[in-house]
Design an enzyme around this catalytic site. Structure first.
Site, PDB file in Angstrom:
ATOM      1  N   GLU A 102      -4.237 -10.547   2.387  1.00 49.61           N
ATOM      2  CA  GLU A 102      -3.176 -10.792   3.241  1.00 49.61           C
ATOM      3  C   GLU A 102      -3.204 -12.121   4.053  1.00 49.61           C
ATOM      4  O   GLU A 102      -2.238 -12.586   4.389  1.00 49.61           O
ATOM      5  CB  GLU A 102      -3.161  -9.650   4.530  1.00 49.61           C
ATOM      6  CG  GLU A 102      -2.812  -8.452   3.680  1.00 49.61           C
ATOM      7  CD  GLU A 102      -3.670  -7.475   3.183  1.00 49.61           C
ATOM      8  OE1 GLU A 102      -4.907  -8.025   3.155  1.00 49.61           O
ATOM      9  OE2 GLU A 102      -3.587  -6.566   2.533  1.00 49.61           O
TER      10      GLU A 102
ATOM     11  N   GLY B 115      -5.928 -24.668  13.878  1.00 43.60           N
ATOM     12  CA  GLY B 115      -7.548 -24.975  13.198  1.00 43.60           C
ATOM     13  C   GLY B 115      -7.995 -23.831  12.292  1.00 43.60           C
ATOM     14  O   GLY B 115      -9.215 -23.756  12.134  1.00 43.60           O
TER      15      GLY B 115
ATOM     16  N   HIS C 210       0.182  -4.160   4.785  1.00 44.29           N
ATOM     17  CA  HIS C 210      -0.298  -2.615   4.492  1.00 44.29           C
ATOM     18  C   HIS C 210      -0.965  -2.509   6.031  1.00 44.29           C
ATOM     19  O   HIS C 210      -2.294  -2.635   6.132  1.00 44.29           O
ATOM     20  CB  HIS C 210      -1.158  -2.450   3.527  1.00 44.29           C
ATOM     21  CG  HIS C 210      -1.687  -1.243   3.319  1.00 44.29           C
ATOM     22  ND1 HIS C 210      -0.736  -0.193   3.411  1.00 44.29           N
ATOM     23  CD2 HIS C 210      -2.723  -0.567   3.155  1.00 44.29           C
ATOM     24  CE1 HIS C 210      -1.179   1.117   3.167  1.00 44.29           C
ATOM     25  NE2 HIS C 210      -2.662   0.732   3.241  1.00 44.29           N
TER      26      HIS C 210
ATOM     27  N   HIS D  79      -9.361 -30.974  21.229  1.00 42.56           N
ATOM     28  CA  HIS D  79     -10.570 -30.197  20.577  1.00 42.56           C
ATOM     29  C   HIS D  79     -11.759 -30.486  21.096  1.00 42.56           C
ATOM     30  O   HIS D  79     -12.060 -29.532  21.998  1.00 42.56           O
ATOM     31  CB  HIS D  79     -10.412 -30.521  19.257  1.00 42.56           C
ATOM     32  CG  HIS D  79     -11.331 -29.992  18.189  1.00 42.56           C
ATOM     33  ND1 HIS D  79     -11.615 -30.445  16.869  1.00 42.56           N
ATOM     34  CD2 HIS D  79     -11.898 -28.685  18.227  1.00 42.56           C
ATOM     35  CE1 HIS D  79     -12.222 -29.523  16.351  1.00 42.56           C
ATOM     36  NE2 HIS D  79     -12.555 -28.732  17.152  1.00 42.56           N
TER      37      HIS D  79
ATOM     38  N   GLU E 113       3.983   1.554   2.393  1.00 46.24           N
ATOM     39  CA  GLU E 113       5.056   0.471   2.090  1.00 46.24           C
ATOM     40  C   GLU E 113       6.002   0.612   0.764  1.00 46.24           C
ATOM     41  O   GLU E 113       7.043   0.404   0.937  1.00 46.24           O
ATOM     42  CB  GLU E 113       4.579  -1.088   1.867  1.00 46.24           C
ATOM     43  CG  GLU E 113       4.001  -1.495   3.190  1.00 46.24           C
ATOM     44  CD  GLU E 113       2.553  -0.834   3.514  1.00 46.24           C
ATOM     45  OE1 GLU E 113       1.792  -0.602   2.586  1.00 46.24           O
ATOM     46  OE2 GLU E 113       2.101  -0.642   4.602  1.00 46.24           O
TER      47      GLU E 113
ATOM     48  N   GLY F 280       1.054  -1.296  -0.008  1.00 47.64           N
ATOM     49  CA  GLY F 280      -0.179  -0.140  -0.043  1.00 47.64           C
ATOM     50  C   GLY F 280       0.826   1.375   0.022  1.00 47.64           C
ATOM     51  O   GLY F 280       2.046   1.010  -0.003  1.00 47.64           O
ATOM     52  N   SER F 281       0.361   2.387   0.195  1.00 49.90           N
ATOM     53  CA  SER F 281       0.897   3.398  -0.083  1.00 49.90           C
ATOM     54  C   SER F 281       2.177   3.772   1.280  1.00 49.90           C
ATOM     55  O   SER F 281       3.132   4.153   0.813  1.00 49.90           O
ATOM     56  CB  SER F 281       0.012   4.757   0.147  1.00 49.90           C
ATOM     57  OG  SER F 281      -0.914   4.648   1.314  1.00 49.90           O
TER      58      SER F 281
HETATM   59  N1  TZD Z   1     -13.633 -20.297   9.942  1.00 49.07           N
HETATM   60  C1  TZD Z   1     -12.232 -20.350  10.194  1.00 49.07           C
HETATM   61  C2  TZD Z   1     -11.385 -19.184   9.729  1.00 49.07           C
HETATM   62  N2  TZD Z   1     -11.674 -21.640  10.710  1.00 49.07           N
HETATM   63  C3  TZD Z   1     -12.681 -22.435  11.099  1.00 49.07           C
HETATM   64  N3  TZD Z   1     -12.065 -23.386  11.701  1.00 49.07           N
HETATM   65  C4  TZD Z   1     -14.081 -22.300  10.690  1.00 49.07           C
HETATM   66  C5  TZD Z   1     -14.310 -21.127  10.383  1.00 49.07           C
HETATM   67  C6  TZD Z   1     -14.848 -23.679  11.376  1.00 49.07           C
HETATM   68  N4  TZD Z   1     -14.869 -24.825  10.666  1.00 49.07           N
HETATM   69  C7  TZD Z   1     -13.995 -25.748  10.782  1.00 49.07           C
HETATM   70  O1  TZD Z   1     -13.345 -25.825  12.291  1.00 49.07           O
HETATM   71  S1  TZD Z   1     -14.268 -27.226  10.003  1.00 49.07           S
HETATM   72  C8  TZD Z   1     -15.090 -26.172   8.848  1.00 49.07           C
HETATM   73  C9  TZD Z   1     -15.709 -24.977   9.632  1.00 49.07           C
HETATM   74  C10 TZD Z   1     -16.316 -24.082   8.512  1.00 49.07           C
HETATM   75  C11 TZD Z   1     -15.730 -26.766   7.777  1.00 49.07           C
HETATM   76  C12 TZD Z   1     -14.717 -27.204   6.722  1.00 49.07           C
HETATM   77  O2  TZD Z   1     -15.260 -27.513   5.667  1.00 49.07           O
HETATM   78  P1  TZD Z   1     -14.602 -28.081   4.288  1.00 49.07           P
HETATM   79  O3  TZD Z   1     -14.288 -29.815   4.680  1.00 49.07           O
HETATM   80  O4  TZD Z   1     -15.543 -28.430   3.203  1.00 49.07           O
HETATM   81  O5  TZD Z   1     -13.466 -27.670   3.986  1.00 49.07           O
HETATM   82  P2  TZD Z   1     -15.153 -30.872   5.117  1.00 49.07           P
HETATM   83  O6  TZD Z   1     -14.312 -32.029   4.981  1.00 49.07           O
HETATM   84  O7  TZD Z   1     -16.386 -30.811   4.440  1.00 49.07           O
HETATM   85  O8  TZD Z   1     -15.473 -30.819   6.696  1.00 49.07           O
END
Ligand code: TZD
Ligand code: CA
Length: 527
Positions: free
Chosen positions: A47, A401, A70, A281, A28, A25-26
């Site tokens: 990003e 995750g 940025h 988890h 940088e 951006g500007s």
């Molecule tokens: N947003 C972000 C940034 N991270 C997350 N982990 C989630 C939302 C929540 N989330 C999960 O933890 S797994 C999942 C979500 C939305 C589903 C992913 O679906 P996919 O894979 O199609 O990539 P599957 O195999 O269908 O689960």
């Protein structure tokens, strides 16, 4: 006169940070002016994609990656990716441009108000130097902070009028500095650890991502073989630290307190190396450890050591400690554990492919040293059962995750490892969070293969809704996405497949070529 700009580029050059991942951006532009020919700039269009690519690159090279964002808006877009980098101990030097010093106070457009606070708590260290003269020192400090164990992201905000100013006296000392850690446990502690391991009736080894990060997989094998230990991968694994075909290998630990405890039953000693204890988890209350089990963790991270709810911990260099143990522990008379049976080949079925079938075909066709970057959340266990991963650095997954890691990381890892083929296995939900990295793969001809597992839904959330026994949740399906069209829009070749034959043919074509390819696979949901 030496400018701040010259001094900083000299530091980056001497410290080996000559690949920039950025979105400018500007603020940088004065930093990027007269970009030297021995540096390269990898442009990402958002990003999250920029930091994801840098994260993959830094993890795969084991060296600090350099990011230029940025101001506040760019940093904000990067925060989800920083959560992953923080949790995977990725050494990342993240810089951001700031407004000129005299206009931060009036909050001119693109001022990063309270810049050093913004990325916390997802960085090891963060600062905006108090004067232009301190910028080279801050950059040097950032590089060493990021790289020393436990590695992690750091953040430096630099007002754009600083670059043309004169650097302070003594700046020439910075570029060649070396900062090292030396971290073997004391001889007494090593001796007592060796004794505990030798005297245990039924010891068990759990390896985590930092074993792979320091390339100590072979040392973990040597130690496991000396003591005939079954070996599990720590839960929610972001990397693969042990060859999955080895007779000692037992698989990926589940991520619930009670389930882990059940699997550890009967083991009087559990040695955890290079992992938090543990990255749980799903909430599954229970005892952290079965009665009669003693746990010792070797970690490079004081936070991991201190926050573990049970067991003892030793903060030490993982590679050196594993080497000392594997060389000094005597060979047990116990036989090696019997190797796990490989799962039966998945049967052919009409309709969309089962994930089992996709992984069987991948495992059969991919080079033995292929690198897998996984973000197909509901199929992770099937992947671990069916893909043979034997080389160090063969597997990556978002350590916090946070979705949006795998697609850009697969691009950054491929850039770092041109001699190996990188295959991203990415869900049709996950693929959307930083899809812009496809453009970078196309423009820089980075030949990652992207496999999109298209089941039309957030499969893992459907599974989790079952665990939590919650029904009628909205927003769990993702119909109407055309990843071939998206890929072509970003300049990447794409193939749609809906059968074993078409998948095998597409993979053959992608593997034979030397450019990025996206393969959209119609899959069914698991279980
Ligand atoms: N947003 C972000 C940034 N991270 C997350 N982990 C989630 C939302 C929540 N989330 C999960 O933890 S797994 C999942 C979500 C939305 C589903 C992913 O679906 P996919 O894979 O199609 O990539 P599957 O195999 O269908 O689960
Ligand atoms: Ca899905």
């Amino acid at each position: 006169m030496t400018t701040v700009h010259q001094a900083c580029y000299e530091i980056l050059r001497e410290q080996g940070l000559t690949t920039f991942f950025g979105n400018p951006g500007s603020n940088e532009l004065p930093f990027l002016k007269d970009f030297p020919a021995d540096f390269r700039y990898i442009l990402g269009l958002q990003e999250a994609a920029v930091v994801g690519m840098a994260d993959g690159f830094a993890q795969a090279t084991g060296r600090p990656g350099f990011v230029n964002l940025h101001s506040a808006a760019g940093t904000g877009n990067a925060m989800g990716a920083l959560a992953n980098a923080w949790n995977s101990h990725t050494p990342l030097v993240v810089t951001a441009g700031q407004q000129v010093r005299s206009m931060v106070g009036v909050e001119a457009l693109l001022a990063n108000v309270d810049a050093a606070t913004l990325p916390r708590p997802l960085v090891k260290w963060s600062c905006e130097p108090a004067s232009a003269q301190e910028v080279p020192l801050a950059l040097s400090r950032a590089i060493h902070m990021a790289a020393t164990p436990a590695a992690g992201p750091v953040y430096v905000s630099v007002p754009y009028d600083d670059w043309a100013k004169e650097a302070g006296p003594g700046v020439e000392h910075l570029a060649k500095r070396r900062v090292e850690t030396a971290g073997l446990p004391s001889p007494q502690r090593l001796a007592s650890l060796k004794e505990s391991l030798e005297q245990a009736r039924n010891p068990l080894l759990i390896v985590g991502p930092d074993v792979d990060a320091c390339g100590a997989n072979g040392l973990a094998v040597a130690l496991a073989e000396k003591l005939s230990m079954p070996v599990w991968m720590a839960p929610s694994a972001p990397r693969c630290s042990f060859p999955t075909t080895h007779p000692c290998f037992r698989g990926l630990l589940p991520a619930g307190i009670a389930s882990i405890s059940r699997l550890l039953e009967g083991h009087d000693l559990v040695l955890v190396v290079g992992a938090p204890v543990f990255r749980y988890h799903q909430y599954e209350p229970g005892d952290y450890l079965p009665a009669g089990t003693h746990l010792i963790a070797i970690t490079c991270d004081v936070n991991e050591a201190a926050r573990a709810p049970m067991g003892d911990a030793i903060i030490a260099d993982i590679g050196l400690t594993l080497r000392a143990l594997s060389e000094n522990v005597s060979q047990t008379l116990r036989p090696l554990p019997a190797a796990l049976r490989r799962p039966e080949p998945a049967p052919e079925q009409p309709g969309p492919l089962t994930p089992e079938r996709v992984f069987d075909i991948l495992d059969e066709m991919a080079p033995r040293d292929a690198i897998y970057v996984n973000e197909s959340t509901s199929t992770t266990n099937i992947l671990w059962e069916r893909l043979r991963m034997t080389e160090p650095g063969s597997y990556y997954f978002a350590a916090a995750g946070g979705l949006g890691f795998a697609l850009p990381a697969a691009v950054g890892i491929q850039l770092a490892k041109p001699e190996r083929r990188v295959i991203g296995v990415i869900g049709d939900g996950s693929a959307n969070y930083s899809i812009q990295a496809l453009w970078t793969a196309a423009q820089y001809n980075i030949p990652t293969i992207f496999i999109i597992m298209k089941n039309g839904t957030y499969g893992a959330l459907r599974w989790f809704a079952g665990v939590l026994q919650v029904e009628n949740v909205p927003g769990l399906d993702v119909p109407g996405l055309d990843f071939c069209a998206l890929a072509r829009g970003y300049g990447v070749d794409a193939l749609h497949v809906d059968s074993s034959e078409t998948l095998a043919a597409a993979l053959k074509q992608a593997l034979a070529g030397n450019k990025p390819v996206l393969i959209e696979v119609e899959t069914c949901t698991t279980r």
